[in-house]
Scaffold this motif. Sequence first.
Motif, PDB file in Angstrom:
ATOM      1  N   TYR A  54       0.031  11.602   3.745  1.00  7.88           N
ATOM      2  CA  TYR A  54      -0.477  10.904   4.923  1.00  7.88           C
ATOM      3  C   TYR A  54      -1.630  10.016   4.488  1.00  7.88           C
ATOM      4  O   TYR A  54      -2.625  10.503   3.962  1.00  7.88           O
ATOM      5  N   THR A  55      -1.460   8.706   4.716  1.00  4.41           N
ATOM      6  CA  THR A  55      -2.508   7.776   4.287  1.00  4.41           C
ATOM      7  C   THR A  55      -2.805   6.780   5.400  1.00  4.41           C
ATOM      8  O   THR A  55      -2.122   6.762   6.421  1.00  4.41           O
ATOM      9  N   GLN A  56      -3.830   5.965   5.172  1.00  7.77           N
ATOM     10  CA  GLN A  56      -4.203   4.932   6.135  1.00  7.77           C
ATOM     11  C   GLN A  56      -3.898   3.577   5.532  1.00  7.77           C
ATOM     12  O   GLN A  56      -4.209   3.320   4.369  1.00  7.77           O
ATOM     13  N   LEU A  57      -3.251   2.709   6.347  1.00  5.24           N
ATOM     14  CA  LEU A  57      -3.010   1.348   5.890  1.00  5.24           C
ATOM     15  C   LEU A  57      -3.194   0.421   7.079  1.00  5.24           C
ATOM     16  O   LEU A  57      -2.575   0.612   8.121  1.00  5.24           O
ATOM     17  N   ALA A  58      -4.044  -0.569   6.913  1.00  5.84           N
ATOM     18  CA  ALA A  58      -4.311  -1.561   7.968  1.00  5.84           C
ATOM     19  C   ALA A  58      -4.628  -0.878   9.288  1.00  5.84           C
ATOM     20  O   ALA A  58      -4.139  -1.249  10.339  1.00  5.84           O
ATOM     21  N   GLY A  59      -5.403   0.190   9.232  1.00  2.00           N
ATOM     22  CA  GLY A  59      -5.838   0.870  10.447  1.00  2.00           C
ATOM     23  C   GLY A  59      -4.801   1.787  11.065  1.00  2.00           C
ATOM     24  O   GLY A  59      -5.032   2.346  12.134  1.00  2.00           O
ATOM     25  N   GLN A  60      -3.626   1.894  10.457  1.00  2.00           N
ATOM     26  CA  GLN A  60      -2.576   2.772  10.996  1.00  2.00           C
ATOM     27  C   GLN A  60      -2.367   3.948  10.047  1.00  2.00           C
ATOM     28  O   GLN A  60      -2.469   3.797   8.838  1.00  2.00           O
ATOM     29  N   GLU A  61      -2.063   5.096  10.640  1.00  2.00           N
ATOM     30  CA  GLU A  61      -1.679   6.207   9.762  1.00  2.00           C
ATOM     31  C   GLU A  61      -0.235   6.003   9.338  1.00  2.00           C
ATOM     32  O   GLU A  61       0.642   5.750  10.169  1.00  2.00           O
ATOM     33  N   ILE A  62       0.006   6.050   8.061  1.00  2.00           N
ATOM     34  CA  ILE A  62       1.393   5.927   7.605  1.00  2.00           C
ATOM     35  C   ILE A  62       1.726   7.074   6.665  1.00  2.00           C
ATOM     36  O   ILE A  62       0.861   7.764   6.144  1.00  2.00           O
ATOM     37  N   GLN A  85      -4.934  15.686  -4.678  1.00  7.36           N
ATOM     38  CA  GLN A  85      -6.180  16.080  -4.013  1.00  7.36           C
ATOM     39  C   GLN A  85      -6.345  15.285  -2.734  1.00  7.36           C
ATOM     40  O   GLN A  85      -5.996  14.105  -2.678  1.00  7.36           O
ATOM     41  N   ASP A  86      -6.882  15.899  -1.690  1.00  9.71           N
ATOM     42  CA  ASP A  86      -7.193  15.152  -0.474  1.00  9.71           C
ATOM     43  C   ASP A  86      -8.244  14.102  -0.819  1.00  9.71           C
ATOM     44  O   ASP A  86      -9.234  14.401  -1.476  1.00  9.71           O
ATOM     45  N   GLY A  87      -8.017  12.881  -0.369  1.00 11.94           N
ATOM     46  CA  GLY A  87      -8.965  11.805  -0.655  1.00 11.94           C
ATOM     47  C   GLY A  87      -8.696  11.077  -1.949  1.00 11.94           C
ATOM     48  O   GLY A  87      -9.346  10.084  -2.253  1.00 11.94           O
ATOM     49  N   VAL A 123      -5.223   9.169  -0.124  1.00  8.52           N
ATOM     50  CA  VAL A 123      -4.395  10.153   0.581  1.00  8.52           C
ATOM     51  C   VAL A 123      -5.270  11.023   1.463  1.00  8.52           C
ATOM     52  O   VAL A 123      -6.243  11.613   0.998  1.00  8.52           O
ATOM     53  N   GLY A 124      -4.963  11.085   2.760  1.00  8.48           N
ATOM     54  CA  GLY A 124      -5.706  11.958   3.663  1.00  8.48           C
ATOM     55  C   GLY A 124      -5.268  13.406   3.504  1.00  8.48           C
ATOM     56  O   GLY A 124      -6.033  14.272   3.108  1.00  8.48           O
ATOM     57  N   VAL A 125      -4.020  13.638   3.783  1.00  8.67           N
ATOM     58  CA  VAL A 125      -3.471  15.003   3.710  1.00  8.67           C
ATOM     59  C   VAL A 125      -2.155  14.929   2.963  1.00  8.67           C
ATOM     60  O   VAL A 125      -1.410  13.961   3.094  1.00  8.67           O
ATOM     61  N   SER A 126      -1.858  15.944   2.170  1.00  4.67           N
ATOM     62  CA  SER A 126      -0.538  15.976   1.544  1.00  4.67           C
ATOM     63  C   SER A 126       0.214  17.225   1.983  1.00  4.67           C
ATOM     64  O   SER A 126      -0.385  18.275   2.203  1.00  4.67           O
ATOM     65  N   GLU A 127       1.513  17.066   2.156  1.00  5.39           N
ATOM     66  CA  GLU A 127       2.370  18.192   2.547  1.00  5.39           C
ATOM     67  C   GLU A 127       3.416  18.441   1.469  1.00  5.39           C
ATOM     68  O   GLU A 127       4.457  17.786   1.467  1.00  5.39           O
ATOM     69  N   PHE A 164       8.824   0.315   7.819  1.00  2.46           N
ATOM     70  CA  PHE A 164       9.398   0.804   6.554  1.00  2.46           C
ATOM     71  C   PHE A 164       9.339   2.321   6.548  1.00  2.46           C
ATOM     72  O   PHE A 164       8.467   2.929   7.163  1.00  2.46           O
ATOM     73  N   ARG A 165      10.300   2.931   5.906  1.00  2.18           N
ATOM     74  CA  ARG A 165      10.363   4.393   5.877  1.00  2.18           C
ATOM     75  C   ARG A 165       9.536   4.941   4.714  1.00  2.18           C
ATOM     76  O   ARG A 165       9.254   4.238   3.746  1.00  2.18           O
ATOM     77  N   ALA A 166       9.178   6.212   4.841  1.00  2.00           N
ATOM     78  CA  ALA A 166       8.379   6.862   3.803  1.00  2.00           C
ATOM     79  C   ALA A 166       9.084   6.814   2.455  1.00  2.00           C
ATOM     80  O   ALA A 166       8.437   6.784   1.414  1.00  2.00           O
ATOM     81  N   ASP A 167      10.437   6.762   2.505  1.00  2.00           N
ATOM     82  CA  ASP A 167      11.210   6.740   1.257  1.00  2.00           C
ATOM     83  C   ASP A 167      11.007   5.443   0.481  1.00  2.00           C
ATOM     84  O   ASP A 167      11.404   5.336  -0.669  1.00  2.00           O
ATOM     85  N   HIS A 168      10.443   4.428   1.132  1.00  2.00           N
ATOM     86  CA  HIS A 168      10.320   3.145   0.467  1.00  2.00           C
ATOM     87  C   HIS A 168       8.887   2.768   0.146  1.00  2.00           C
ATOM     88  O   HIS A 168       8.590   1.650  -0.187  1.00  2.00           O
ATOM     89  N   ILE A 169       8.011   3.755   0.284  1.00  2.00           N
ATOM     90  CA  ILE A 169       6.647   3.537  -0.209  1.00  2.00           C
ATOM     91  C   ILE A 169       6.230   4.784  -0.976  1.00  2.00           C
ATOM     92  O   ILE A 169       6.119   5.859  -0.412  1.00  2.00           O
ATOM     93  N   MET A 170       6.144   4.607  -2.295  1.00  2.00           N
ATOM     94  CA  MET A 170       5.893   5.758  -3.151  1.00  2.00           C
ATOM     95  C   MET A 170       4.858   5.426  -4.206  1.00  2.00           C
ATOM     96  O   MET A 170       4.707   4.267  -4.582  1.00  2.00           O
ATOM     97  N   PRO A 171       4.166   6.456  -4.678  1.00  2.00           N
ATOM     98  CA  PRO A 171       3.215   6.208  -5.764  1.00  2.00           C
ATOM     99  C   PRO A 171       3.941   5.647  -6.985  1.00  2.00           C
ATOM    100  O   PRO A 171       5.072   6.037  -7.264  1.00  2.00           O
ATOM    101  N   VAL A 172       3.303   4.718  -7.651  1.00  2.00           N
ATOM    102  CA  VAL A 172       3.905   4.086  -8.833  1.00  2.00           C
ATOM    103  C   VAL A 172       4.227   5.157  -9.868  1.00  2.00           C
ATOM    104  O   VAL A 172       3.443   6.082 -10.076  1.00  2.00           O
ATOM    105  N   GLY A 173       5.393   5.037 -10.461  1.00  2.00           N
ATOM    106  CA  GLY A 173       5.756   5.979 -11.509  1.00  2.00           C
ATOM    107  C   GLY A 173       6.455   7.215 -10.988  1.00  2.00           C
ATOM    108  O   GLY A 173       6.667   8.176 -11.719  1.00  2.00           O
ATOM    109  N   HIS A 174       6.794   7.221  -9.675  1.00  2.00           N
ATOM    110  CA  HIS A 174       7.478   8.407  -9.141  1.00  2.00           C
ATOM    111  C   HIS A 174       8.901   8.113  -8.712  1.00  2.00           C
ATOM    112  O   HIS A 174       9.316   8.406  -7.590  1.00  2.00           O
ATOM    113  N   ASP A 175       9.657   7.503  -9.607  1.00  2.00           N
ATOM    114  CA  ASP A 175      11.104   7.424  -9.425  1.00  2.00           C
ATOM    115  C   ASP A 175      11.578   6.507  -8.336  1.00  2.00           C
ATOM    116  O   ASP A 175      12.708   6.637  -7.893  1.00  2.00           O
ATOM    117  N   LEU A 176      10.743   5.641  -7.808  1.00  2.00           N
ATOM    118  CA  LEU A 176      11.242   4.713  -6.808  1.00  2.00           C
ATOM    119  C   LEU A 176      11.907   3.560  -7.547  1.00  2.00           C
ATOM    120  O   LEU A 176      11.271   2.878  -8.340  1.00  2.00           O
TER     121      LEU A 176
END
Lengths: 362, 298
Positions: free
Chosen positions: A317-325, A336-338, A304-308, A279-291
């Motif tokens: 940049y976050t972790q899901l099921a052991g993968q960075e996504i 905030q980081d974390g 959230v690990g790091v935000s750009e 799935f693309r980043a465009d299809h996983i968004m924080p709730v309430g952010h226009d998706l």
Amino acid sequence: MAQVILKNIVKNYGKLEVVHSINLDVAHNEFVVLVGPSGCGKSTTLRMIAGLESISGGEIIIGDNVVNNLPPRDRNISMVFQNYALYPHMTVRENLGFSLKIAKRDQTEIDKSVDEASKILSLEDYMDRKPGALSGGQRQRVAMGRAIVRHPDVFLFDEPLSNLDAKLRAQMRVEIKKLHQKIQTTIIYVTHDQVEAMTLADRIVIMRDGNIEQQGSPTQVFENPINTFVATFIGSPPMNLLPGRVGKNMLEFSGGLILPIPIDFKDIVKPGQDIILGFRADHIMPVGHDLTIDGDSAMIEMSVGVSEPLGTETLLYTQLAGQEILAKMLRPRIVQDGETLTFNLDLGQCNLFDAVTQRNLR
Amino acid sequence: MIYKKLPQWFLLILPAIIILAAVILIPLLFSLYSSFTSYRLTRPDTLFNWIGTFNYEKAVKSGVFWAAFGRTILFLTIALNLEMFLGLGLALLVSRVTRGQRMLRTIMMFPMMFSPVLVGFQFKFIFNDNVGLVNNALQSLGLSNSAIPWLVDEKLAMFSIIFAEVWMSTSVFAILILAGLFSIPQDPQEAAKVDGCTPWQSFRHITLPFIMPFIFIAMAIRSLDVARAYDIVQVMTNGGPARRTEILWTLIGRTGYVDAKMGYANAMGYVSIFLAIFFTIYFFKKLNAARVELGMAR
């Protein structure tokens, strides 16, 4: 009118086969982009079409003629090279008119064509300079001008923008697109930059290791990548991939994550099958952010690990099921980081790949 | 102490100045001075016999001198052009070779490794009218039944000398032009192919302008070499017979050391240097123009 047809084209260097029997039909006036990582055979293919490399097997047809054994000068093609390949001892005017002079056209005709090309590419102010006195972007425009004065049947571009800086590249991209609208000719364009491929092409041809992986319109290859390679190569940022397994009416991932099976794939997958969810980043968004989600969705909590922050959007940049996504946040606020957020995953936009063949199951 | 007053930078370059003065400046000034005297090696006291520009006037009015001058220019022109065309051809052929090119390049340089004196002896033997290889071969093949006087007839002797010179030095051009060919970027040549050039047109319009600077560098170096040619001619014909192959430096050498008229020889030497200077300036101008053409210099 010139279509270009490649039939079972093979290229060997000694015993090493670098292009494996590829087939490609380019229609008249179509803009086709060959894209792939370096060493995938895209430039070799282009150079075979140009006649700069011999063809080890198969047929290349330009217009109605098999051109396998014709030298480049008899193929009525033009080529724009990565390093511009201007003639350093000639002025811009002479560079533009060189091919016509060689063809022994008369001077008035040469002048007319050169003026026309210089107008299309706004080179009028530099006509009497030599390439050494021009900037990179100007040189690139001269190289394109040199290609268009001859009114060739086919234009070949070999990574023409890779020597330019990012800003100029974006500018030249638009110019090339405008050029195609103006001159209406078949274009075959080679690049390793998927952004160029997406923005310019009528049709993208994705190559890897001397094979064509997938071809189609930019939206087709973006939305329905045929395998995980295309999924990660096309689109920026690349598609997120999560390896998992099909359970009873659900998908299981490591770390105990469970997601429903996307509706398009319900009848395709079998329980116990190893799969990769894409799935693309465009299809996983924080709730309430226009998706806006039409069909099924899943709620996931992630920290959230790091935000750009990019201005109009922020990449998370976050972790899901052991993968960075990678996830995206529209209408961004400072994260905030974390920080832990709840995300919405649009299941209708997800792809499932077979874990063994890496191919899309759709 | 005096040396304490000398600035340090001067002290540091002083050894170089002393050596240069001893081996170049003083001999140069001495020879210039002696060209205004009637200096004869056999009578050292004539070194102080100032005769003004008499030696120069004598040289300028001398038919023998101008004949040698003209012959040198002819020799230089023919030899340089032949070497250039042959060297260009050789370089183009070698640049096409894919297997064993390194060995060919090495072999190509063999003639340059011989001393010119030895080359002279070798060709003196080859062109000898009685026992020489050329006459022997021509006669054995039935192409000629008389002994051709290769080193005696004026034109044939000049030809023989030029032949030896070309044999020895063509590879200088070939090596330099080959270096030029290797330095040409691939892209413009490919662009020319796509632009519709035949192989000849590619060479004429793309390759040649790129290697012109290399040709002129070779020309400048070789023109200096040939303008001071001495050894080959000295060995093969000694400027003879009867001055038929007399060039500047065999004439000057003979005047100075055989006839012992060092003052006169020096005067002729100074006139001749203008020839070398002229060719050097000429080819450097050409070189620079060729570089400007390519956008390498301004």
